[in-house]
Design a protein around this motif. Structure first.
Motif, PDB file in Angstrom:
ATOM      1  N   GLN A  83       0.841  -1.198   0.000  1.00 14.11           N
ATOM      2  CA  GLN A  83       0.000   0.000   0.000  1.00 14.11           C
ATOM      3  C   GLN A  83       0.871   1.241   0.000  1.00 14.11           C
ATOM      4  OE1 GLN A  83      -2.468  -0.359   3.467  1.00 14.11           O
ATOM      5  NE2 GLN A  83      -3.817  -1.896   2.545  1.00 14.11           N
ATOM      6  N   LEU A  84       0.400   2.232  -0.732  1.00 12.26           N
ATOM      7  CA  LEU A  84       1.047   3.543  -0.735  1.00 12.26           C
ATOM      8  C   LEU A  84       0.052   4.541  -0.140  1.00 12.26           C
ATOM      9  CD1 LEU A  84       3.467   5.331  -1.571  1.00 12.26           C
ATOM     10  CD2 LEU A  84       2.308   5.680  -3.767  1.00 12.26           C
ATOM     11  N   VAL A  85       0.361   5.033   1.052  1.00 12.88           N
ATOM     12  CA  VAL A  85      -0.536   5.926   1.777  1.00 12.88           C
ATOM     13  C   VAL A  85      -0.096   7.369   1.554  1.00 12.88           C
ATOM     14  CG1 VAL A  85      -1.518   6.512   4.039  1.00 12.88           C
ATOM     15  CG2 VAL A  85      -0.902   4.140   3.501  1.00 12.88           C
ATOM     16  N   SER A  86      -1.034   8.212   1.158  1.00 18.30           N
ATOM     17  CA  SER A  86      -0.729   9.600   0.850  1.00 18.30           C
ATOM     18  C   SER A  86      -0.302  10.361   2.100  1.00 18.30           C
ATOM     19  CB  SER A  86      -1.955  10.287   0.224  1.00 18.30           C
ATOM     20  OG  SER A  86      -1.727  11.670   0.051  1.00 18.30           O
ATOM     21  N   ASP A  87       0.668  11.278   1.929  1.00 16.63           N
ATOM     22  CA  ASP A  87       1.106  12.127   3.034  1.00 16.63           C
ATOM     23  C   ASP A  87       0.044  13.155   3.402  1.00 16.63           C
ATOM     24  OD1 ASP A  87       3.525  10.888   3.351  1.00 16.63           O
ATOM     25  OD2 ASP A  87       4.631  12.262   2.040  1.00 16.63           O
ATOM     26  N   ASP A  88      -0.649  13.671   2.408  1.00 17.81           N
ATOM     27  CA  ASP A  88      -1.630  14.733   2.645  1.00 17.81           C
ATOM     28  C   ASP A  88      -2.939  14.197   3.200  1.00 17.81           C
ATOM     29  OD1 ASP A  88       0.246  16.470   1.604  1.00 17.81           O
ATOM     30  OD2 ASP A  88      -0.547  16.295  -0.451  1.00 17.81           O
ATOM     31  N   ASN A  89      -3.336  12.998   2.752  1.00 12.70           N
ATOM     32  CA  ASN A  89      -4.620  12.451   3.185  1.00 12.70           C
ATOM     33  C   ASN A  89      -4.451  10.956   3.454  1.00 12.70           C
ATOM     34  OD1 ASN A  89      -7.253  11.776   3.669  1.00 12.70           O
ATOM     35  ND2 ASN A  89      -8.032  12.367   1.645  1.00 12.70           N
ATOM     36  N   PRO A  90      -4.433  10.538   4.709  1.00 11.86           N
ATOM     37  CA  PRO A  90      -4.222   9.117   5.036  1.00 11.86           C
ATOM     38  C   PRO A  90      -5.289   8.191   4.461  1.00 11.86           C
ATOM     39  CG  PRO A  90      -3.936  10.498   6.975  1.00 11.86           C
ATOM     40  CD  PRO A  90      -4.504  11.383   5.906  1.00 11.86           C
ATOM     41  N   ASP A  91      -6.447   8.750   4.102  1.00 10.39           N
ATOM     42  CA  ASP A  91      -7.500   7.911   3.536  1.00 10.39           C
ATOM     43  C   ASP A  91      -7.250   7.597   2.060  1.00 10.39           C
ATOM     44  OD1 ASP A  91      -8.841   7.883   5.935  1.00 10.39           O
ATOM     45  OD2 ASP A  91     -10.003   9.696   5.456  1.00 10.39           O
ATOM     46  N   THR A  92      -6.318   8.307   1.438  1.00 10.67           N
ATOM     47  CA  THR A  92      -5.993   8.060   0.027  1.00 10.67           C
ATOM     48  C   THR A  92      -4.900   6.992  -0.042  1.00 10.67           C
ATOM     49  OG1 THR A  92      -6.506  10.350  -0.520  1.00 10.67           O
ATOM     50  CG2 THR A  92      -5.219   9.087  -2.142  1.00 10.67           C
ATOM     51  N   VAL A  93      -5.269   5.858  -0.611  1.00  8.96           N
ATOM     52  CA  VAL A  93      -4.362   4.695  -0.630  1.00  8.96           C
ATOM     53  C   VAL A  93      -4.311   4.116  -2.040  1.00  8.96           C
ATOM     54  CG1 VAL A  93      -3.882   2.398   0.301  1.00  8.96           C
ATOM     55  CG2 VAL A  93      -4.875   4.165   1.773  1.00  8.96           C
ATOM     56  N   GLN A  94      -3.116   3.814  -2.488  1.00 15.37           N
ATOM     57  CA  GLN A  94      -2.902   3.086  -3.748  1.00 15.37           C
ATOM     58  C   GLN A  94      -2.384   1.700  -3.424  1.00 15.37           C
ATOM     59  OE1 GLN A  94      -0.247   4.980  -6.527  1.00 15.37           O
ATOM     60  NE2 GLN A  94      -0.330   3.294  -7.997  1.00 15.37           N
ATOM     61  N   ILE A  95      -3.038   0.678  -3.953  1.00 16.56           N
ATOM     62  CA  ILE A  95      -2.719  -0.705  -3.586  1.00 16.56           C
ATOM     63  C   ILE A  95      -2.092  -1.425  -4.777  1.00 16.56           C
ATOM     64  CG2 ILE A  95      -3.645  -2.907  -2.792  1.00 16.56           C
ATOM     65  CD1 ILE A  95      -5.894  -1.389  -1.453  1.00 16.56           C
ATOM     66  N   ALA A  96      -1.014  -2.144  -4.510  1.00 18.23           N
ATOM     67  CA  ALA A  96      -0.384  -3.034  -5.495  1.00 18.23           C
ATOM     68  C   ALA A  96      -0.584  -4.462  -5.009  1.00 18.23           C
ATOM     69  CB  ALA A  96       1.107  -2.714  -5.640  1.00 18.23           C
ATOM     70  N   MET A  97      -1.389  -5.241  -5.735  1.00 30.25           N
ATOM     71  CA  MET A  97      -1.760  -6.577  -5.292  1.00 30.25           C
ATOM     72  C   MET A  97      -0.655  -7.583  -5.625  1.00 30.25           C
ATOM     73  SD  MET A  97      -4.594  -6.127  -3.808  1.00 30.25           S
ATOM     74  CE  MET A  97      -4.989  -7.851  -3.533  1.00 30.25           C
ATOM     75  N   GLN A  98      -0.038  -8.147  -4.586  1.00 28.14           N
ATOM     76  CA  GLN A  98       0.936  -9.235  -4.687  1.00 28.14           C
ATOM     77  C   GLN A  98       1.983  -9.010  -5.784  1.00 28.14           C
ATOM     78  OE1 GLN A  98      -1.462 -12.760  -5.169  1.00 28.14           O
ATOM     79  NE2 GLN A  98      -1.942 -12.871  -2.996  1.00 28.14           N
ATOM     80  N   PRO A  99       2.737  -7.925  -5.706  1.00 24.64           N
ATOM     81  CA  PRO A  99       3.801  -7.709  -6.694  1.00 24.64           C
ATOM     82  C   PRO A  99       4.967  -8.666  -6.475  1.00 24.64           C
ATOM     83  CG  PRO A  99       3.922  -6.043  -4.986  1.00 24.64           C
ATOM     84  CD  PRO A  99       2.691  -6.854  -4.692  1.00 24.64           C
ATOM     85  N   GLN A 100       5.637  -9.023  -7.571  1.00 24.79           N
ATOM     86  CA  GLN A 100       6.808  -9.886  -7.456  1.00 24.79           C
ATOM     87  C   GLN A 100       8.082  -9.108  -7.116  1.00 24.79           C
ATOM     88  OE1 GLN A 100       4.782 -10.214 -10.226  1.00 24.79           O
ATOM     89  NE2 GLN A 100       3.843 -12.202  -9.849  1.00 24.79           N
ATOM     90  N   LEU A 101       8.089  -7.818  -7.424  1.00 22.54           N
ATOM     91  CA  LEU A 101       9.266  -6.995  -7.167  1.00 22.54           C
ATOM     92  C   LEU A 101       8.868  -5.799  -6.314  1.00 22.54           C
ATOM     93  CD1 LEU A 101      10.831  -6.952 -10.773  1.00 22.54           C
ATOM     94  CD2 LEU A 101      11.513  -8.376  -8.846  1.00 22.54           C
ATOM     95  N   LEU A 102       9.729  -5.440  -5.339  1.00 24.83           N
ATOM     96  CA  LEU A 102       9.526  -4.278  -4.490  1.00 24.83           C
ATOM     97  C   LEU A 102      10.717  -3.345  -4.657  1.00 24.83           C
ATOM     98  CD1 LEU A 102       8.199  -5.863  -1.156  1.00 24.83           C
ATOM     99  CD2 LEU A 102       6.892  -4.676  -2.910  1.00 24.83           C
ATOM    100  N   PHE A 103      10.429  -2.074  -4.925  1.00 25.32           N
ATOM    101  CA  PHE A 103      11.478  -1.079  -5.091  1.00 25.32           C
ATOM    102  C   PHE A 103      11.594  -0.169  -3.873  1.00 25.32           C
ATOM    103  CE2 PHE A 103       9.968  -1.543  -9.671  1.00 25.32           C
ATOM    104  CZ  PHE A 103      10.855  -2.586  -9.910  1.00 25.32           C
ATOM    105  N   ALA A 104      10.798  -0.438  -2.842  1.00 26.09           N
ATOM    106  CA  ALA A 104      10.844   0.365  -1.616  1.00 26.09           C
ATOM    107  C   ALA A 104      10.508  -0.542  -0.439  1.00 26.09           C
ATOM    108  CB  ALA A 104       9.868   1.535  -1.701  1.00 26.09           C
ATOM    109  N   ASP A 105      11.095  -0.258   0.710  1.00 24.12           N
ATOM    110  CA  ASP A 105      10.842  -1.024   1.926  1.00 24.12           C
ATOM    111  C   ASP A 105       9.694  -0.400   2.720  1.00 24.12           C
ATOM    112  OD1 ASP A 105      12.916  -2.786   1.351  1.00 24.12           O
ATOM    113  OD2 ASP A 105      14.404  -1.480   2.312  1.00 24.12           O
ATOM    114  N   ASP A 106       9.271  -1.141   3.732  1.00 21.99           N
ATOM    115  CA  ASP A 106       8.182  -0.676   4.590  1.00 21.99           C
ATOM    116  C   ASP A 106       8.583   0.625   5.276  1.00 21.99           C
ATOM    117  OD1 ASP A 106       5.847  -0.553   5.946  1.00 21.99           O
ATOM    118  OD2 ASP A 106       6.342  -2.091   7.427  1.00 21.99           O
ATOM    119  N   GLY A 107       7.749   1.651   5.097  1.00 25.73           N
ATOM    120  CA  GLY A 107       8.013   2.950   5.708  1.00 25.73           C
ATOM    121  C   GLY A 107       8.779   3.920   4.843  1.00 25.73           C
TER     122      GLY A 107
END
Length: 329
Positions: A83-107
């Motif tokens: 999940q990518l949670v927006s800085d401006d609005n915590p309710d705005t979320v972009q979800i990537a379902m079960q990706p095989q590759l991650l380019f960023a760590d948690d946080g």
């Protein structure tokens, strides 16, 4: 008694059968020597073989990135979702379902336009796409050629002089001119008049060309059936069309199946000529791969193998039909 002849009716001596093992070994030896000769010939030329370049043009692993739609923080959700949670609005979320590759760590903080995850999947390469196009082109052309050839073959044996002469004119014109010329005429002349697509023009050219040969095959198959078959069918009260449909044509089909198979195989190989009107079939795809890899021998050997697979499968299917009809007899 000297010079006496053998008694009439005495069974003849069976012919000596060839040694199967010996001749199979001879066959394997010829194949081995041929392959060895090709290998030695390839080693004698100043050429660096790069077969490792070919697989990616058959199948390759494609990647689809998840692009951040806003600035936000990456969090790892349940079931492997990211999940990518927006800085401006915590309710705005972009979800990537079960990706095989991650380019960023948690946080981690991700900015808009950056890739934060990706999925991978297998995609057909240009050679496989070209092979599929060749299959589609050949299949449609075979069906159309059978229809054209059967109708023309019946016209060829018709008692109507107009139909018979039209069939003869069509057959002689088509068989007397090169297929490449016919493709150009259909695409640049007929295609311009009717605003025809390349695929349609290619199908028409191949169908008309192959239909002329099928017409002669059908004519020869019908004429090989004894006239007594038609007379017997007519004596049972059948009309001419019923006699042809239920009596003559089924018998003729069994006889013309081998030459029809040969003509269909020729059609698959002749379909390579449609590349001149920019249809991306197997041959045109091969030329494009050669221009990007500079490995002509590897590419054209691979293209030849693809054509061999197509014609081999067709030969196998026709052989099964022959066996099936032989059993039905």
């Amino acid at each position: 008694m000297f010079g006496s002849k053998p008694v009439t009716g005495q069974p003849k001596q069976m012919e000596k059968q060839p040694n199967q093992l010996l001749w199979n070994l001879v066959f394997l030896g010829i194949v081995f020597l041929t392959g060895l000769g090709i290998y030695k010939s390839s080693q004698s030329i100043d050429y660096i073989w790069r077969w490792e370049r070919i697989p990616q043009y058959l199948f390759y692993q494609a990647q689809e990135d998840y692009i951040a739609e806003f600035d936000g923080v990456v969090t790892l959700g349940e079931n492997g979702a990211v999940q990518l949670v927006s800085d401006d609005n915590p309710d705005t979320v972009q979800i990537a379902m079960q990706p095989q590759l991650l380019f960023a760590d948690d946080g981690d903080l991700v900015f808009e336009g950056d890739s934060f995850a990706a999925i991978t999947y297998w995609e057909a390469g240009p050679l496989v796409d070209g092979m599929v196009m060749t299959m589609q082109l050949s299949l449609v052309s075979i069906v159309m050629a059978i229809i054209i050839g059967t109708i023309t073959g019946l016209f060829r044996i018709s008692n109507n002089p107009a139909l018979k002469k039209l069939a003869i004119l069509y057959i002689e014109l088509v068989r007397g001119t090169p297929l490449l010329v016919q493709i150009f005429l259909v695409y640049f002349f007929l295609g311009s008049v009717l605003d025809m697509e390349r695929f349609t023009a290619g199908v028409i050219a191949l169908s008309v060309f192959t239909g002329a040969y099928i017409a002669e095959i059908v004519r020869a198959g019908i004429e090989s059936i004894s006239r007594g078959q038609m007379e017997a069918a007519r004596s049972l009260g059948m009309g001419w069309h019923q006699s042809m449909r239920y009596v003559i044509l089924p018998q003729a089909f069994k006889r013309v199946l081998p030459p029809l198979a040969g003509q269909f195989i020729n059609l698959i190989k002749d379909s390579s000529l449609v590349s001149v009107i920019s249809i991306t079939d197997l041959t045109k795809a091969g030329r494009e791969v050669v221009s990007s890899t500079f490995s002509p021998f590897e590419v054209w050997f691979s293209v030849a193998l693809c054509y061999l697979i197509l014609t081999g499968v067709l030969s196998l299917l026709v052989r099964k039909l022959e066996v099936r009809y032989a059993v039905s007899d």
